[in-house]
Design an enzyme around this catalytic site. Structure first.
Site, mmCIF file in Angstrom:
data_model
loop_
_atom_site.group_PDB
_atom_site.id
_atom_site.type_symbol
_atom_site.label_atom_id
_atom_site.label_comp_id
_atom_site.label_asym_id
_atom_site.label_seq_id
_atom_site.Cartn_x
_atom_site.Cartn_y
_atom_site.Cartn_z
ATOM 1 N N HIS A 168 -8.929 9.393 2.543
ATOM 2 C CA HIS A 168 -8.527 8.276 1.678
ATOM 3 C C HIS A 168 -8.720 8.712 0.234
ATOM 4 C CE1 HIS A 168 -8.207 4.370 -0.164
ATOM 5 N NE2 HIS A 168 -7.845 3.857 0.997
ATOM 6 N N HIS A 210 -11.320 9.532 6.227
ATOM 7 C CA HIS A 210 -11.071 8.100 6.439
ATOM 8 C C HIS A 210 -10.567 7.768 7.831
ATOM 9 C CE1 HIS A 210 -10.050 4.021 5.228
ATOM 10 N NE2 HIS A 210 -8.789 4.199 5.559
ATOM 11 N N ARG A 241 -0.777 8.767 1.489
ATOM 12 C CA ARG A 241 -2.144 9.221 1.207
ATOM 13 C C ARG A 241 -2.348 10.726 1.183
ATOM 14 N NH1 ARG A 241 -5.485 4.888 4.649
ATOM 15 N NH2 ARG A 241 -4.764 3.186 3.356
ATOM 16 N N ARG A 276 -0.916 8.870 8.941
ATOM 17 C CA ARG A 276 -0.772 7.432 9.214
ATOM 18 C C ARG A 276 -0.340 6.663 7.964
ATOM 19 N NH1 ARG A 276 -4.726 2.869 8.778
ATOM 20 N NH2 ARG A 276 -5.712 4.363 7.399
ATOM 21 N N GLU A 322 0.849 -1.202 0.000
ATOM 22 C CA GLU A 322 0.000 0.000 0.000
ATOM 23 C C GLU A 322 0.877 1.240 0.000
ATOM 24 O OE1 GLU A 322 -3.347 -0.127 2.741
ATOM 25 O OE2 GLU A 322 -3.370 -2.293 2.606
#
Ligand code: SIN
Length: 554
Positions: free
Chosen positions: A256, A363, A302, A398, A116
């Protein structure tokens, strides 16, 4: 009024709540309160998985370095090292409970590890795109079989019962001794339980225990567009703040990059793991645009990808961008992303031949209640675990799939810390006053609640979203001040309902997000403001902490 006694109260039934309950049940009785049906949690919606170093070619140092890089200078490195280093042991615990992660024949670790954004290695353990669902079901089976755990559905926590609040009302213990003499200084404000609303019976009750764990998850519902389920209303953060706890780093709301854009789809996430399998973000002309913002393109962290999409949509006027996953075969999709594939098909999108329309949405809360890795808060008797807590792992942004890992490790550490606590018996002697209904009457103004819900959430999306400015934050502050005054009146004038409790919480937390954002005069991680576009390490290389108790208290 009913009073329920236990050794531990756990609020929330996601991974953090259920793991906490299972660990704590080895030490005493646990009452788990969950405000909807038990499996309605953010965890159950998690598609990605759990980031953990399992492959021999990976290392704790690399995972730490990726986490620190995403966190943009605000992670607590010792916390990052502790959580990441403890990961494999906690994964084995989940497997011992019966969870089966996807495997790949011939891979050195034996697992089919996903990739990811922001990860330099494949290290995400998953169960296809149903990881959260599988975890939730596995843990629920364990909880159901446990004689020390009582789980109550449709019970929403309202506010904490603290010794400070009891003393301000002249309440002591039944035999006249000072409240909780065995724990902390006599003057220290301590948590001894909470009031909760039982939706099935339409009544308020008190839960009393020497230890209360908030594991209420995040608060995506503070924003009108979110990948989160309806339960994500930031309850724990609001409840803790109203009781005087410090709230940390709340400006860092993770958006997100890829939620499905379709008029009938509500909050449906297209996992970052799809981009991990080489799907690319493109605009309506089919052009990739993310490399203009970062060399890692569609798989940059992100914050960068969400801002790139926001910028592309604003400059072209397009309502969405697209994910191109057309290189994936039906066989592969059915195995690796069964939920995403079938859901897209349901909306008329065949991932093997169509582009998937996507937009960013709220998100994850990187901030929350200031907490140690062991779940300790500044208030004796109150603990926090999971997304509601801010341990220092995430910093300003994060890293994907680090949150379930954090919940696993921190719930274990919390239970270990509480193993020797001996304050149980005293708590049961504390007199808890019946809920004070005052002059409240049944509400005939549901429309006001509905309207205020939309107003808070739209205001946050418009003024406190991916790109901020001083002016937008001021506008949000003014609007939220008015709305919160109206909501407070409503809360006092009418009988409590689940809707009003959630509305009060999202409005309080929205105001905290605005205040946190206003106090950071720089752009870093998930906080991006046009008025201070650069990172300023000299003045802001530290967390944002809001410490004041709200006027009027609880
Ligand atoms: C995703 O699957 O993209 C979400 C994973 C996460 O938020 O950690």
């Amino acid at each position: 009024m009913k009073i329920l006694d236990s050794d531990f109260i756990v609020v929330g039934s996601g991974l953090a709540g259920l793991m906490s309950a299972l660990h704590l049940a080895q030490r005493g009785t646990v009452l788990v309160l969950t405000k909807k049906a038990v499996a309605d949690s953010n965890t159950a919606w998690a598609q990605g998985g759990i980031a953990c170093v399992m492959d021999p070619s990976d290392s704790f140092d690399q995972h730490v370095s990726d986490t620190l890089d995403a966190g943009a200078g605000l992670c607590d490195e010792s916390v990052v090292r502790e959580i990441i280093g403890s990961g494999p042991e906690q994964i084995r615990q989940l497997e011992a409970y019966g969870l089966k992660f996807a495997e790949l024949e011939g891979s050195p670790s034996g697992y089919d590890l996903g990739k990811e954004g922001g990860h330099s290695q494949r290290r995400v353990l998953h169960c296809g795109d149903l990881t959260g669902h599988e975890i939730e079901q596995t843990l629920l089976r364990q909880v159901a079989d446990h004689e020390n755990i009582t789980l109550m559905e449709h019970c929403a926590a309202i506010d904490l019962i603290t010794t400070g609040w009891l003393e301000s009302r002249g309440v002591g213990t039944a035999n006249g001794t000072p409240i909780m003499p065995s724990r902390g200084a006599a003057s220290e404000n301590q948590c001894v339980g909470l009031y909760a609303y039982d939706g099935a019976r339409g009544e308020i009750f008190a839960a009393r225990a020497p230890h209360t764990v908030l594991a209420t998850g995040g608060g995506g519902k503070v924003y009108i567009y979110t990948s989160n389920p309806d339960v994500a209303t930031a309850d724990g953060v609001a409840i803790a703040w109203r009781a005087g706890l410090a709230i940390k780093n709340l400006e860092f709301i993770q958006f997100h990059p890829t939620t499905l854009y379709h008029r009938e789809a509500k909050n449906f996430l297209i996992s970052e793991a799809v981009r991990g399998e080489k799907a690319l973000l493109v605009n309506a002309n089919g052009d990739t645009f993310t490399r203009k913002f970062d060399d890692r393109g569609s798989l940059a962290p992100r914050d960068i990808v969400a801002r790139a999409i926001d910028s592309e949509m604003k400059s072209t006027g397009a309502p969405c961008v697209f994910l191109d996953a057309r290189h994936m075969t039906k066989d592969f999709l059915e195995k690796r992303f069964p939920k995403i594939y079938t859901t897209c098909l349901q909306y008329g999108i065949d991932m093997t031949s169509d582009l998937i329309p996507v937009v960013p949405s709220a998100h994850y809360f990187c901030g929350g209640i200031e907490t140690g890795v062991d779940g300790a808060t500044a208030m004796p008797g109150l603990h926090a675990c999971g997304e509601v807590a801010c341990t220092g792992l995430h910093g300003a942004n994060r890293l994907a799939s680090n949150s379930l890992l954090e919940a696993l490790v921190c719930s274990r550490r919390m239970a270990d810390r509480l193993a020797g606590d001996a304050s149980h018996s005293v708590c049961r002697e504390i007199k808890v006053p019946a809920w004070h209904y005052g002059d409240a009457v049944p509400s005939d103004e549901g429309i006001v609640v509905e309207h205020n819900w939309n107003e808070v959430r739209t205001c946050m999306w418009d003024y406190v979203g991916i790109v901020r400015t001083n002016k937008r934050l001021e506008r949000a502050e003014r609007r939220l001040d008015n709305l919160r005054a109206e909501i407070r009146d409503y809360y006092l004038d009418y009988f409590v309902t689940p809707d009003i409790l959630e509305l009060r919480n999202i409005a309080d937390v929205a105001a905290l997000i605005v205040r946190s954002a206003q106090s950071r005069h720089e752009s870093r991680g998930l906080q991006y403001t046009l008025d201070y576009p650069d990172r300023n390490d000299e003045a802001f290389a530290h967390p944002t902490v809001i410490e004041d108790t709200p006027a009027g208290g609880q």
